[in-house]
Design an enzyme around this catalytic site. Sequence first.
Site, PDB file in Angstrom:
ATOM      1  N   PHE A   1      -9.776 -26.907  29.847  1.00  0.00           N
ATOM      2  CA  PHE A   1      -9.358 -25.869  30.782  1.00  0.00           C
ATOM      3  C   PHE A   1      -8.951 -26.534  32.104  1.00  0.00           C
ATOM      4  CE2 PHE A   1     -10.070 -22.372  33.771  1.00  0.00           C
ATOM      5  CZ  PHE A   1      -9.500 -21.311  33.088  1.00  0.00           C
TER       6      PHE A   1
ATOM      7  N   ASP B   1     -18.884 -28.334  28.299  1.00  0.00           N
ATOM      8  CA  ASP B   1     -18.580 -27.033  28.880  1.00  0.00           C
ATOM      9  C   ASP B   1     -18.676 -26.006  27.755  1.00  0.00           C
ATOM     10  OD1 ASP B   1     -17.396 -24.722  29.887  1.00  0.00           O
ATOM     11  OD2 ASP B   1     -16.223 -25.872  31.338  1.00  0.00           O
TER      12      ASP B   1
ATOM     13  N   TYR C   1     -19.414 -14.516  32.252  1.00  0.00           N
ATOM     14  CA  TYR C   1     -18.598 -13.286  32.215  1.00  0.00           C
ATOM     15  C   TYR C   1     -17.755 -13.192  30.953  1.00  0.00           C
ATOM     16  CZ  TYR C   1     -15.509 -16.795  34.259  1.00  0.00           C
ATOM     17  OH  TYR C   1     -14.819 -17.955  34.492  1.00  0.00           O
ATOM     18  N   LYS C   2     -17.788 -14.225  30.105  1.00  0.00           N
ATOM     19  CA  LYS C   2     -17.027 -14.184  28.856  1.00  0.00           C
ATOM     20  C   LYS C   2     -17.916 -13.548  27.774  1.00  0.00           C
ATOM     21  CE  LYS C   2     -13.970 -17.851  30.396  1.00  0.00           C
ATOM     22  NZ  LYS C   2     -13.814 -19.291  30.618  1.00  0.00           N
TER      23      LYS C   2
ATOM     24  N   ARG D   1      -3.674 -14.614  22.343  1.00  0.00           N
ATOM     25  CA  ARG D   1      -5.062 -14.994  22.110  1.00  0.00           C
ATOM     26  C   ARG D   1      -5.916 -13.758  21.838  1.00  0.00           C
ATOM     27  NH1 ARG D   1      -8.645 -18.137  26.573  1.00  0.00           N
ATOM     28  NH2 ARG D   1      -8.331 -16.159  27.625  1.00  0.00           N
TER      29      ARG D   1
HETATM   30  C1  LIG Z   1     -13.217 -19.725  31.930  1.00  0.00           C
HETATM   31  C2  LIG Z   1     -13.342 -21.172  32.160  1.00  0.00           C
HETATM   32  C3  LIG Z   1     -13.495 -21.692  33.465  1.00  0.00           C
HETATM   33  C4  LIG Z   1     -13.441 -20.807  34.663  1.00  0.00           C
HETATM   34  O1  LIG Z   1     -14.161 -21.331  35.734  1.00  0.00           O
HETATM   35  P1  LIG Z   1     -14.633 -20.384  36.929  1.00  0.00           P
HETATM   36  O2  LIG Z   1     -15.043 -21.314  37.983  1.00  0.00           O
HETATM   37  O3  LIG Z   1     -15.737 -19.518  36.408  1.00  0.00           O
HETATM   38  O4  LIG Z   1     -13.467 -19.541  37.325  1.00  0.00           O
HETATM   39  C5  LIG Z   1     -13.688 -23.059  33.593  1.00  0.00           C
HETATM   40  N1  LIG Z   1     -13.717 -23.883  32.517  1.00  0.00           N
HETATM   41  C6  LIG Z   1     -13.552 -23.405  31.267  1.00  0.00           C
HETATM   42  C7  LIG Z   1     -13.586 -24.355  30.113  1.00  0.00           C
HETATM   43  C8  LIG Z   1     -13.338 -22.053  31.047  1.00  0.00           C
HETATM   44  O5  LIG Z   1     -13.141 -21.593  29.826  1.00  0.00           O
END
Ligand SMILES: *Cc1c(COP(=O)(O)O)cnc(C)c1O
Length: 396
Positions: free
Chosen positions: A112, A183, A208-209, A355
């Site tokens: 990400f 992660d 939040y996911k 997705r």
């Molecule tokens: C959703 C996601 C994020 C988002 O990070 P935030 O700081 O919560 O906005 C970061 N890394 C990964 C791998 C994600 O899937």
Amino acid sequence: MTTLPLKHLFDIPEGTIYLDGNSLGPLPVGAVQRATKVLTEEWGRELIRAWNTADWMGLPQQVGDRIAGLIGAAPGSVATGDTLSIKVYQALAAALKLRPSRRVILSDTGNFPSDLYMAQGLIATIGKDYELVTVAPEDVTDAINEDVAAVMLTEVDYRSGRRHDMNELTAKAHRAGAVMIWDLAHSAGAVPVDVTACNAEFAVGCSYKYLNGGPGAPAFIYARPDIVLAVEPALSGWLGHEAPFAMEPAYRPAMTTERLRVGTPPIVQLSILDAALDVWDGVEMEDIRTASVALCETFIEEVERRCPQLTLASPRDAGQRGSQVSFAFSEGYPVMQALIDRGVIGDFRAPNILRFGFTPLYIGHDDVVQAAEILEKVMAGEIWKEPKYQIRSRVT
Ligand SMILES: *Cc1c(COP(=O)(O)O)cnc(C)c1O
């Protein structure tokens, strides 16, 4: 075994098939009541006393322990707060300090962007010839060598749903003397995770996911219990201090995972997350996984049969997939807008990915078939070509 789905525990609008819980989980019914109580009874009536009387001070740890239970971590080994990006930064900074003679952070090109951005920012701050190396996901194993200080990977790829082998890669990182950071953004609440068995030094994730904590819900960070005292917090805030209310002039980290906290905890969000985690009581991750695989397999089968225009962009082998399915199509953006307009909510990730997240807590077999039927209508009728579906919003 709990019978899935548990739709009554969620407030999902009538006529909506929600396939975006991998990006923002829906509203758990219990969250509304809890938020109301926190706002009116605790904040409203107790005011600042609520830090003690409603045990707001204990909430970050309490919620951390509940998340620990979902990722195979021991009680006390997960700290909550801030955002995932911040937790990535903290884990990385601590990992580099643990391997002072090494200069490489290794990640993959499917990671990400924010994780990679945080690594870039950290390197820009500390300088000293540090380098972020990214390789294709399938090449990570071979790229782990003795220059690598930290291997930072996201288990489930946010675009394709491809899943890394946490145990195998962690063992490889350790054989090369590197620190492993996982992660779990698309893993926690989606697939069974056992951070203890995998033996990684750090794991981070958001809530939040698949954990349904709501927009802006706090992130979490796990540090392997045996290394906690060696972790040097890069963000040395007062709530990671051993004695915050001693108001000492010098920073002294807490002797627990709490040293990875930074500032004042987001009590309203933490309370909502705490209520959202009630949903998991009595639910086994293995049952979630079995149901998730069945939903994903059905969706792939239905969509491939009905929509020959779309190309599967996720691994075909369920064992190598998380809890989402992606399809590639050059005009993916308007297709998703047309779908959303018809009550099937997924999302689009540039450049061409449709997705769909599958969460057995509130998605059943019939929903999946119905979603595929609607997608077929959008594709076969070229409904996506309507001009209104071409307009891009800020959030895709
Ligand atoms: C959703 C996601 C994020 C988002 O990070 P935030 O700081 O919560 O906005 C970061 N890394 C990964 C791998 C994600 O899937």
